[in-house]
Motif scaffolding. Structure first.
Motif, PDB file in Angstrom:
ATOM      1  N   SER A 254       5.445 -10.346  -7.034  1.00  0.00           N
ATOM      2  CA  SER A 254       5.651  -9.036  -6.427  1.00  0.00           C
ATOM      3  C   SER A 254       6.850  -9.093  -5.491  1.00  0.00           C
ATOM      4  CB  SER A 254       4.405  -8.591  -5.656  1.00  0.00           C
ATOM      5  OG  SER A 254       4.670  -7.381  -4.968  1.00  0.00           O
ATOM      6  N   THR A 255       7.842  -8.267  -5.742  1.00  0.00           N
ATOM      7  CA  THR A 255       9.093  -8.347  -4.996  1.00  0.00           C
ATOM      8  C   THR A 255       9.293  -7.230  -3.976  1.00  0.00           C
ATOM      9  OG1 THR A 255      10.107  -7.243  -6.902  1.00  0.00           O
ATOM     10  CG2 THR A 255      10.368  -9.628  -6.760  1.00  0.00           C
ATOM     11  N   SER A 256       8.379  -6.282  -3.897  1.00  0.00           N
ATOM     12  CA  SER A 256       8.518  -5.189  -2.930  1.00  0.00           C
ATOM     13  C   SER A 256       8.297  -5.691  -1.505  1.00  0.00           C
ATOM     14  CB  SER A 256       7.513  -4.077  -3.235  1.00  0.00           C
ATOM     15  OG  SER A 256       7.491  -3.125  -2.182  1.00  0.00           O
ATOM     16  N   SER A 257       9.108  -5.221  -0.580  1.00  0.00           N
ATOM     17  CA  SER A 257       8.956  -5.620   0.816  1.00  0.00           C
ATOM     18  C   SER A 257       7.623  -5.161   1.387  1.00  0.00           C
ATOM     19  CB  SER A 257      10.104  -5.054   1.665  1.00  0.00           C
ATOM     20  OG  SER A 257      10.114  -3.628   1.598  1.00  0.00           O
ATOM     21  N   TYR A 258       7.050  -4.087   0.818  1.00  0.00           N
ATOM     22  CA  TYR A 258       5.782  -3.555   1.330  1.00  0.00           C
ATOM     23  C   TYR A 258       4.598  -4.478   1.028  1.00  0.00           C
ATOM     24  CZ  TYR A 258       8.351   0.787   1.991  1.00  0.00           C
ATOM     25  OH  TYR A 258       9.266   1.735   2.406  1.00  0.00           O
TER      26      TYR A 258
ATOM     27  N   VAL B  19       2.970  -2.438  -7.566  1.00  0.00           N
ATOM     28  CA  VAL B  19       2.075  -1.285  -7.479  1.00  0.00           C
ATOM     29  C   VAL B  19       0.617  -1.728  -7.327  1.00  0.00           C
ATOM     30  CG1 VAL B  19       1.726  -1.041  -9.979  1.00  0.00           C
ATOM     31  CG2 VAL B  19       1.623   0.977  -8.507  1.00  0.00           C
ATOM     32  N   ASP B  20       0.279  -2.912  -7.829  1.00  0.00           N
ATOM     33  CA  ASP B  20      -1.065  -3.477  -7.662  1.00  0.00           C
ATOM     34  C   ASP B  20      -1.155  -4.357  -6.427  1.00  0.00           C
ATOM     35  OD1 ASP B  20      -1.827  -2.386 -10.192  1.00  0.00           O
ATOM     36  OD2 ASP B  20      -0.879  -4.085 -11.177  1.00  0.00           O
ATOM     37  N   ALA B  21      -0.112  -5.151  -6.200  1.00  0.00           N
ATOM     38  CA  ALA B  21      -0.147  -6.138  -5.118  1.00  0.00           C
ATOM     39  C   ALA B  21      -0.149  -5.501  -3.733  1.00  0.00           C
ATOM     40  CB  ALA B  21       1.039  -7.094  -5.245  1.00  0.00           C
ATOM     41  N   ILE B  22       0.494  -4.353  -3.590  1.00  0.00           N
ATOM     42  CA  ILE B  22       0.561  -3.708  -2.270  1.00  0.00           C
ATOM     43  C   ILE B  22      -0.833  -3.291  -1.778  1.00  0.00           C
ATOM     44  CG2 ILE B  22       1.426  -1.700  -1.007  1.00  0.00           C
ATOM     45  CD1 ILE B  22       3.980  -1.914  -2.758  1.00  0.00           C
ATOM     46  N   PRO B  23      -1.620  -2.519  -2.543  1.00  0.00           N
ATOM     47  CA  PRO B  23      -2.967  -2.173  -2.050  1.00  0.00           C
ATOM     48  C   PRO B  23      -3.910  -3.375  -2.025  1.00  0.00           C
ATOM     49  CG  PRO B  23      -2.648  -1.349  -4.276  1.00  0.00           C
ATOM     50  CD  PRO B  23      -1.316  -1.817  -3.805  1.00  0.00           C
ATOM     51  N   ALA B  24      -3.763  -4.284  -2.969  1.00  0.00           N
ATOM     52  CA  ALA B  24      -4.622  -5.474  -2.965  1.00  0.00           C
ATOM     53  C   ALA B  24      -4.346  -6.330  -1.739  1.00  0.00           C
ATOM     54  CB  ALA B  24      -4.386  -6.286  -4.234  1.00  0.00           C
ATOM     55  N   GLY B  25      -3.077  -6.418  -1.362  1.00  0.00           N
ATOM     56  CA  GLY B  25      -2.714  -7.188  -0.180  1.00  0.00           C
ATOM     57  C   GLY B  25      -3.279  -6.608   1.100  1.00  0.00           C
ATOM     58  N   ALA B  26      -3.340  -5.287   1.164  1.00  0.00           N
ATOM     59  CA  ALA B  26      -3.927  -4.648   2.342  1.00  0.00           C
ATOM     60  C   ALA B  26      -5.391  -5.040   2.498  1.00  0.00           C
ATOM     61  CB  ALA B  26      -3.792  -3.126   2.233  1.00  0.00           C
TER      62      ALA B  26
ATOM     63  N   LEU C 158      25.275  -0.550 -17.315  1.00  0.00           N
ATOM     64  CA  LEU C 158      24.046   0.230 -17.164  1.00  0.00           C
ATOM     65  C   LEU C 158      22.976  -0.681 -16.574  1.00  0.00           C
ATOM     66  CD1 LEU C 158      22.111   2.599 -17.577  1.00  0.00           C
ATOM     67  CD2 LEU C 158      21.872   1.896 -19.985  1.00  0.00           C
ATOM     68  N   TYR C 159      22.481  -0.326 -15.396  1.00  0.00           N
ATOM     69  CA  TYR C 159      21.462  -1.116 -14.700  1.00  0.00           C
ATOM     70  C   TYR C 159      20.096  -0.562 -15.041  1.00  0.00           C
ATOM     71  CZ  TYR C 159      19.387  -3.813 -10.837  1.00  0.00           C
ATOM     72  OH  TYR C 159      18.647  -4.693 -10.071  1.00  0.00           O
ATOM     73  N   LEU C 160      19.220  -1.427 -15.566  1.00  0.00           N
ATOM     74  CA  LEU C 160      17.879  -1.040 -15.982  1.00  0.00           C
ATOM     75  C   LEU C 160      16.845  -1.874 -15.220  1.00  0.00           C
ATOM     76  CD1 LEU C 160      18.510  -0.963 -19.853  1.00  0.00           C
ATOM     77  CD2 LEU C 160      18.533   0.991 -18.264  1.00  0.00           C
ATOM     78  N   PRO C 161      16.514  -1.486 -13.992  1.00  0.00           N
ATOM     79  CA  PRO C 161      15.563  -2.266 -13.194  1.00  0.00           C
ATOM     80  C   PRO C 161      14.120  -1.868 -13.486  1.00  0.00           C
ATOM     81  CG  PRO C 161      16.407  -0.479 -11.866  1.00  0.00           C
ATOM     82  CD  PRO C 161      17.072  -0.367 -13.215  1.00  0.00           C
ATOM     83  N   GLY C 162      13.677  -2.187 -14.686  1.00  0.00           N
ATOM     84  CA  GLY C 162      12.318  -1.818 -15.082  1.00  0.00           C
ATOM     85  C   GLY C 162      11.609  -2.976 -15.732  1.00  0.00           C
TER      86      GLY C 162
ATOM     87  N   ASP D 247      12.380   4.075 -13.047  1.00  0.00           N
ATOM     88  CA  ASP D 247      11.096   4.783 -12.992  1.00  0.00           C
ATOM     89  C   ASP D 247      10.843   5.222 -11.552  1.00  0.00           C
ATOM     90  OD1 ASP D 247       8.484   5.658 -13.014  1.00  0.00           O
ATOM     91  OD2 ASP D 247       7.719   3.986 -14.202  1.00  0.00           O
ATOM     92  N   ARG D 248      10.922   6.505 -11.298  1.00  0.00           N
ATOM     93  CA  ARG D 248      10.792   6.995  -9.916  1.00  0.00           C
ATOM     94  C   ARG D 248       9.367   6.907  -9.388  1.00  0.00           C
ATOM     95  NH1 ARG D 248       8.839  12.207  -9.362  1.00  0.00           N
ATOM     96  NH2 ARG D 248       8.828  13.539 -11.234  1.00  0.00           N
ATOM     97  N   THR D 249       8.369   6.712 -10.260  1.00  0.00           N
ATOM     98  CA  THR D 249       6.973   6.606  -9.815  1.00  0.00           C
ATOM     99  C   THR D 249       6.582   5.169  -9.485  1.00  0.00           C
ATOM    100  OG1 THR D 249       6.079   6.286 -12.049  1.00  0.00           O
ATOM    101  CG2 THR D 249       6.368   8.548 -11.286  1.00  0.00           C
ATOM    102  N   ASP D 250       7.442   4.218  -9.783  1.00  0.00           N
ATOM    103  CA  ASP D 250       7.128   2.803  -9.588  1.00  0.00           C
ATOM    104  C   ASP D 250       7.914   2.264  -8.396  1.00  0.00           C
ATOM    105  OD1 ASP D 250       6.695   0.087  -9.696  1.00  0.00           O
ATOM    106  OD2 ASP D 250       6.998  -0.086 -11.854  1.00  0.00           O
ATOM    107  N   PRO D 251       7.236   1.758  -7.345  1.00  0.00           N
ATOM    108  CA  PRO D 251       7.961   1.257  -6.173  1.00  0.00           C
ATOM    109  C   PRO D 251       8.890   0.095  -6.499  1.00  0.00           C
ATOM    110  CG  PRO D 251       5.624   0.654  -6.060  1.00  0.00           C
ATOM    111  CD  PRO D 251       5.775   1.645  -7.171  1.00  0.00           C
ATOM    112  N   TYR D 252       8.537  -0.670  -7.513  1.00  0.00           N
ATOM    113  CA  TYR D 252       9.389  -1.787  -7.932  1.00  0.00           C
ATOM    114  C   TYR D 252      10.713  -1.268  -8.493  1.00  0.00           C
ATOM    115  CZ  TYR D 252      11.151  -5.291 -11.238  1.00  0.00           C
ATOM    116  OH  TYR D 252      11.959  -6.142 -11.957  1.00  0.00           O
TER     117      TYR D 252
END
Length: 348
Positions: A98-102, A77-84, A194-198, A142-147
């Motif tokens: 940061s593991t998001s493809s974005y 959530v921080d790395a995506i805008p900072a990377g831009a 139970l998968y907890l990806p948080g 967490d639906r608000t977190d892209p990760y």
């Protein structure tokens, strides 16, 4: 670096590992750029896990501090805008975790030391289905977190494609969710995992409430968990998670790195520390390879260099900022973190 009360704190291992790498190179005289040894200056900037502050810090570091490169920002959530911002400024930016493809998508100056969400979500789904014999999975994210939401989607899609059933798919919003009600909904669906990806702070609460309410199925997690700490907490005994590194003979240099870190800080390093250390050492190699400190030259060197053998595995940037790297699956037991397997990208 990121410090935050909501997510598990990663600022301390980030700073520790970065300083250790800088101290090592400076004690040897600095980075050899052409025929000259040049010392490294480490500038530390905190962002408190805020996308706005992440961009403001990038602006400060590039415009006022005139840095050669930036290492840090683990949360997508921080790395995506900072990377831009870094890409527009043509300053190499390396996110250790940061593991998001974005984070790196369509960006020439943004790199990561980690695998992607698509990899770890798929690996855990396959591991649960094939090696744990799971057929009924529940997911809490967490639906608000892209990760968190990104990994949850990949896990669920892969698990369904394999023939499993996602019997409960529960989104939440931090600070507004009634975990007890959500856990009871999951329990009523009778999952076998139970998968907890948080992140660790959230997951710790979720696991505790799950156990208190009789949901005793095996827990599965992602790299936002804290393996070292969770192995000391009974809620997580015999759980599995994907991560980037543990102190294991399967990682060349892991024992030496751990010993150095413990001597210096009287603490056990985690994957955050290992990946930050690798990012710093990789950057020093790029400076030596380039012989120049400008962003354009550094970026070319980072792509053109031979694979870098770090404490968290080999890193090779071939065409972009996503390395060719495997996913580590570990089992958490009472005060023990055991390596189960390392899944390479081609093995997904």
């Amino acid at each position: 670096y990121t410090e935050d009360q909501h997510k598990e704190r990663v600022g301390i291992p980030t700073i520790n590992a970065a300083r250790m790498a800088v101290d090592e190179i400076n004690n040897a005289g600095g980075v050899r750029m052409k025929s000259r040894l040049t010392p490294i200056e480490l500038i530390v900037e905190g962002v408190a896990s805020s996308p706005q502050r992440a961009v403001a810090s990038m602006r400060k570091l590039t415009n006022r501090q005139n840095v050669s490169a930036i290492v840090g920002l683990h949360y997508s959530v921080d790395a995506i805008p900072a990377g831009a911002f870094a890409d527009k400024a043509q300053i190499p930016f390396i996110s250790p975790m940061s593991t998001s493809s974005y984070t790196t998508q369509d960006r020439n100056y943004v790199f990561r030391m980690s695998f992607l969400d698509e990899q770890q979500g798929s690996v855990m789904a396959r591991f649960a289905y094939h090696e744990l014999g799971s057929r009924r999975a529940a997911v809490l994210f967490d639906r608000t977190d892209p990760y968190s939401s990104g990994i949850a989607e990949v896990f669920s899609t892969t698990y369904l494609d394999l023939g499993g059933a996602v019997v409960s798919y529960q989104p939440f919003v931090y600070d507004t969710v009634d975990y007890k009600q959500t856990i009871n909904l999951i329990k009523s669906a009778s999952p076998d995992v139970l998968y907890l990806p948080g992140f660790a702070a959230d997951v710790r609460i979720q696991a505790k409430i799950a156990r208190e309410n009789g949901l005793n199925v095996r827990l599965l997690g992602a790299d936002g968990w804290n393996a070292n700490k969770f192995s000391h907490e009974t809620e997580f005994f015999d759980s599995y998670m994907t991560t980037h590194w543990i102190n294991s003979p399967d990682f060349s240099g892991a024992a030496e790195f751990t010993a150095k870190y413990q001597r210096k800080y009287n603490d056990e390093p985690d994957a955050v520390a290992a990946l930050t250390y690798d990012a710093m050492k990789f950057l020093f190699k790029a400076l030596e390879h380039s012989g120049r400190r400008d962003g354009v030259s550094l970026r070319k060197a980072m792509i053109a260099m031979d694979p870098y053998d770090g404490v968290a595995g080999t890193v090779d940037f071939i065409e972009n900022g996503d390395p060719v790297k495997g996913v580590v699956v570990v089992n958490l037991q009472a005060e023990k973190v055991s390596l189960k397997k390392i899944v390479q990208r081609g093995e997904l």
